[in-house]
Design a protein around this motif. Sequence first.
Motif, PDB file in Angstrom:
ATOM      1  N   GLN A   7       3.402 -11.888  34.342  1.00  0.00           N
ATOM      2  CA  GLN A   7       5.018 -11.814  34.488  1.00  0.00           C
ATOM      3  C   GLN A   7       5.637 -12.059  33.154  1.00  0.00           C
ATOM      4  O   GLN A   7       5.525 -12.803  32.288  1.00  0.00           O
ATOM      5  CB  GLN A   7       5.183 -13.098  35.083  1.00  0.00           C
ATOM      6  N   ARG A   8       6.707 -11.056  32.911  1.00  0.00           N
ATOM      7  CA  ARG A   8       7.775 -11.230  31.920  1.00  0.00           C
ATOM      8  C   ARG A   8       9.013 -11.891  32.317  1.00  0.00           C
ATOM      9  O   ARG A   8       9.773 -11.283  32.978  1.00  0.00           O
ATOM     10  CB  ARG A   8       7.828  -9.767  31.512  1.00  0.00           C
ATOM     11  N   LEU A   9       9.174 -13.039  31.963  1.00  0.00           N
ATOM     12  CA  LEU A   9      10.298 -13.954  32.361  1.00  0.00           C
ATOM     13  C   LEU A   9      11.469 -13.560  31.860  1.00  0.00           C
ATOM     14  O   LEU A   9      12.529 -13.458  32.705  1.00  0.00           O
ATOM     15  CB  LEU A   9      10.246 -15.332  31.824  1.00  0.00           C
ATOM     16  N   THR A  10      11.688 -12.739  30.763  1.00  0.00           N
ATOM     17  CA  THR A  10      12.746 -12.196  30.083  1.00  0.00           C
ATOM     18  C   THR A  10      13.326 -11.097  31.014  1.00  0.00           C
ATOM     19  O   THR A  10      14.627 -10.890  31.204  1.00  0.00           O
ATOM     20  CB  THR A  10      12.592 -11.811  28.746  1.00  0.00           C
ATOM     21  N   VAL A  81      12.113 -16.331  26.111  1.00  0.00           N
ATOM     22  CA  VAL A  81      10.853 -15.634  25.600  1.00  0.00           C
ATOM     23  C   VAL A  81      10.074 -15.434  27.135  1.00  0.00           C
ATOM     24  O   VAL A  81      10.277 -16.101  28.078  1.00  0.00           O
ATOM     25  CB  VAL A  81       9.768 -16.697  24.677  1.00  0.00           C
ATOM     26  N   ASP A  82       8.844 -14.694  26.883  1.00  0.00           N
ATOM     27  CA  ASP A  82       8.159 -14.403  28.169  1.00  0.00           C
ATOM     28  C   ASP A  82       7.266 -15.715  28.447  1.00  0.00           C
ATOM     29  O   ASP A  82       6.723 -15.946  29.751  1.00  0.00           O
ATOM     30  CB  ASP A  82       7.310 -13.187  28.250  1.00  0.00           C
ATOM     31  N   LEU A 192      15.739 -11.079  17.039  1.00  0.00           N
ATOM     32  CA  LEU A 192      14.274 -11.379  17.331  1.00  0.00           C
ATOM     33  C   LEU A 192      13.966 -11.599  18.916  1.00  0.00           C
ATOM     34  O   LEU A 192      13.141 -10.887  19.323  1.00  0.00           O
ATOM     35  CB  LEU A 192      13.619 -12.238  16.593  1.00  0.00           C
ATOM     36  N   ASN A 193      14.869 -12.576  19.531  1.00  0.00           N
ATOM     37  CA  ASN A 193      14.534 -12.614  20.893  1.00  0.00           C
ATOM     38  C   ASN A 193      15.223 -11.437  21.642  1.00  0.00           C
ATOM     39  O   ASN A 193      14.594 -11.069  22.717  1.00  0.00           O
ATOM     40  CB  ASN A 193      15.335 -13.818  21.373  1.00  0.00           C
ATOM     41  N   ASN A 194      16.133 -10.877  21.274  1.00  0.00           N
ATOM     42  CA  ASN A 194      16.551  -9.597  22.023  1.00  0.00           C
ATOM     43  C   ASN A 194      15.602  -8.347  21.846  1.00  0.00           C
ATOM     44  O   ASN A 194      15.300  -7.665  22.867  1.00  0.00           O
ATOM     45  CB  ASN A 194      17.932  -9.019  21.480  1.00  0.00           C
ATOM     46  N   ARG A 195      14.818  -8.277  20.462  1.00  0.00           N
ATOM     47  CA  ARG A 195      13.714  -7.311  20.238  1.00  0.00           C
ATOM     48  C   ARG A 195      12.536  -7.672  21.309  1.00  0.00           C
ATOM     49  O   ARG A 195      12.098  -6.745  22.039  1.00  0.00           O
ATOM     50  CB  ARG A 195      13.470  -7.353  19.102  1.00  0.00           C
ATOM     51  N   HIS A 196      12.385  -9.007  21.017  1.00  0.00           N
ATOM     52  CA  HIS A 196      11.352  -9.428  22.295  1.00  0.00           C
ATOM     53  C   HIS A 196      11.616  -8.986  23.735  1.00  0.00           C
ATOM     54  O   HIS A 196      10.575  -8.598  24.468  1.00  0.00           O
ATOM     55  CB  HIS A 196      11.038 -10.885  22.203  1.00  0.00           C
ATOM     56  N   LYS A 197      12.623  -9.290  24.129  1.00  0.00           N
ATOM     57  CA  LYS A 197      13.046  -8.835  25.546  1.00  0.00           C
ATOM     58  C   LYS A 197      12.857  -7.440  25.866  1.00  0.00           C
ATOM     59  O   LYS A 197      12.508  -6.967  26.826  1.00  0.00           O
ATOM     60  CB  LYS A 197      14.248  -9.378  25.942  1.00  0.00           C
ATOM     61  N   ALA A 198      13.328  -6.496  24.953  1.00  0.00           N
ATOM     62  CA  ALA A 198      13.163  -5.251  24.968  1.00  0.00           C
ATOM     63  C   ALA A 198      11.981  -4.571  24.730  1.00  0.00           C
ATOM     64  O   ALA A 198      11.591  -3.560  25.489  1.00  0.00           O
ATOM     65  CB  ALA A 198      14.498  -4.459  23.876  1.00  0.00           C
ATOM     66  N   THR A 199      11.091  -5.142  24.060  1.00  0.00           N
ATOM     67  CA  THR A 199       9.993  -4.362  23.602  1.00  0.00           C
ATOM     68  C   THR A 199       8.460  -5.423  23.995  1.00  0.00           C
ATOM     69  O   THR A 199       7.382  -4.641  23.875  1.00  0.00           O
ATOM     70  CB  THR A 199       9.713  -4.341  22.011  1.00  0.00           C
ATOM     71  N   GLY A 200       8.733  -6.700  24.205  1.00  0.00           N
ATOM     72  CA  GLY A 200       7.599  -7.465  24.631  1.00  0.00           C
ATOM     73  C   GLY A 200       6.891  -7.781  23.360  1.00  0.00           C
ATOM     74  O   GLY A 200       5.813  -8.529  23.470  1.00  0.00           O
ATOM     75  N   GLU A 201       7.210  -7.464  22.062  1.00  0.00           N
ATOM     76  CA  GLU A 201       6.713  -8.033  20.863  1.00  0.00           C
ATOM     77  C   GLU A 201       7.135  -9.468  20.813  1.00  0.00           C
ATOM     78  O   GLU A 201       7.902 -10.075  21.153  1.00  0.00           O
ATOM     79  CB  GLU A 201       7.391  -7.292  19.672  1.00  0.00           C
ATOM     80  N   VAL A 202       6.150 -10.180  20.228  1.00  0.00           N
ATOM     81  CA  VAL A 202       5.889 -11.677  20.269  1.00  0.00           C
ATOM     82  C   VAL A 202       6.196 -12.101  18.617  1.00  0.00           C
ATOM     83  O   VAL A 202       5.459 -11.562  17.882  1.00  0.00           O
ATOM     84  CB  VAL A 202       4.662 -12.301  20.834  1.00  0.00           C
ATOM     85  N   PHE A 203       7.129 -12.675  18.499  1.00  0.00           N
ATOM     86  CA  PHE A 203       7.370 -13.326  17.182  1.00  0.00           C
ATOM     87  C   PHE A 203       7.089 -14.724  17.037  1.00  0.00           C
ATOM     88  O   PHE A 203       8.041 -15.694  17.282  1.00  0.00           O
ATOM     89  CB  PHE A 203       8.903 -13.127  16.905  1.00  0.00           C
ATOM     90  N   GLU A 204       6.010 -15.084  16.731  1.00  0.00           N
ATOM     91  CA  GLU A 204       5.531 -16.627  16.817  1.00  0.00           C
ATOM     92  C   GLU A 204       6.480 -17.589  15.776  1.00  0.00           C
ATOM     93  O   GLU A 204       6.454 -18.714  16.155  1.00  0.00           O
ATOM     94  CB  GLU A 204       3.994 -16.535  16.481  1.00  0.00           C
ATOM     95  N   HIS A 205       6.806 -16.865  14.609  1.00  0.00           N
ATOM     96  CA  HIS A 205       7.533 -17.883  13.840  1.00  0.00           C
ATOM     97  C   HIS A 205       8.785 -18.063  14.255  1.00  0.00           C
ATOM     98  O   HIS A 205       9.328 -18.970  14.145  1.00  0.00           O
ATOM     99  CB  HIS A 205       7.605 -17.054  12.425  1.00  0.00           C
ATOM    100  N   ALA A 206       9.510 -17.010  15.115  1.00  0.00           N
ATOM    101  CA  ALA A 206      10.666 -17.652  15.743  1.00  0.00           C
ATOM    102  C   ALA A 206      10.634 -18.451  16.684  1.00  0.00           C
ATOM    103  O   ALA A 206      11.457 -19.434  16.981  1.00  0.00           O
ATOM    104  CB  ALA A 206      11.194 -16.275  16.432  1.00  0.00           C
ATOM    105  N   VAL A 207       9.474 -18.354  17.552  1.00  0.00           N
ATOM    106  CA  VAL A 207       9.215 -19.425  18.591  1.00  0.00           C
ATOM    107  C   VAL A 207       8.974 -20.726  18.033  1.00  0.00           C
ATOM    108  O   VAL A 207       9.597 -21.717  18.523  1.00  0.00           O
ATOM    109  CB  VAL A 207       8.029 -18.895  19.375  1.00  0.00           C
TER     110      VAL A 207
END
Length: 337
Positions: A7-10, A81-82, A192-207
């Motif tokens: 499931q992708r929550l975003t 995030v997802d 970075l969150n908007n990029r995550h929502k659009a692409t599914g890429e995970v940015f652990e340093h942002a999290v």
Amino acid sequence: MTTIDHQRLTGYASGGGCASKIPPGELEEVVGRLAALASPAPRAELLIGFDTGDDAAVVRLPGAADGLAAVATADFFTPVVDDPYDWGRIAAANALSDVYAVGGRPLVAVNLLAWPRDTLPFELAREVLRGGLHVATEAGCLVGGGHSVDDVEPKYGMAVTGVADPDLLLRNDRGRPGMPLTLTKPLGVGVLNNRHKATGEVFEHAVETMAELNRAACAAALDAGAVCATDVTGFGLLGHLYKLARASGVTAVLDSAAVPYLHGARESARAGYVSGGTRRNLDWVAPHTDFGAADEVTRLLLADAQTSGGLLVAGEIPGAPVIGELVPAGEHAIVVR
């Protein structure tokens, strides 16, 4: 990371994190009228309230032997995030941040949960709550239940009660000319969150940046004798700085080259991963800002809608960069250099 059935929550959220907030101009137009309706008698004990759009309400506790003040706040938002556990951690850190932003210490929180029961497994909600409990426990804050509703869009956060010394509050209206400006977390989680929502890429340093408590930053600000601060969340650095400068009757001079950014933030902004909330922030502050030679990407990053951002302190804090200073009020509330 914890996922169930991928499931992708975003994907269930029209906005993301603090970028889903009501635009600041619209919010002020409504909330600004409420202060005039409040009775002046009880407001004598309301140390921080509607007036300057500060981070939390603070009320003096009548008859308290130790002179404590109570701090109250609530904050919740759509998935940023997802991963549900990470979302819970981030939302809790964000809610607790409002207490730290006024110099307080959180004592107890209650969960605020909206969940689409027909479309998302409730096991995911349990993970969200587990993440929130983890961060609240880290903060030494008890969690005592909460409230939930069935909703078409998932939302999570906390209502938090804390305490503070009424003589040592951090307020957004106490800035004075000559005070340096310090930022305790880098910018860029919005893009970075908007990029995550659009692409599914995970940015652990942002999290991890979003899940980090502002407890140490609050303690450092108080130890340094600071009296003026705010946290940087949905209205972006420029939006929160504008509110601080306006409330304090000063101009804020911002050194754009000194502002720290997360790795990948500028690249993501340049690629167009900019939320509608960020653009609304920029539109709101633009009439009050002299941007100088700052390019469009820099302007967008300075207005980037942060989720669980750092503290913006009028004062120096060890280990945190000085990004500008307050000067006597001029033509603009903010000057970017």
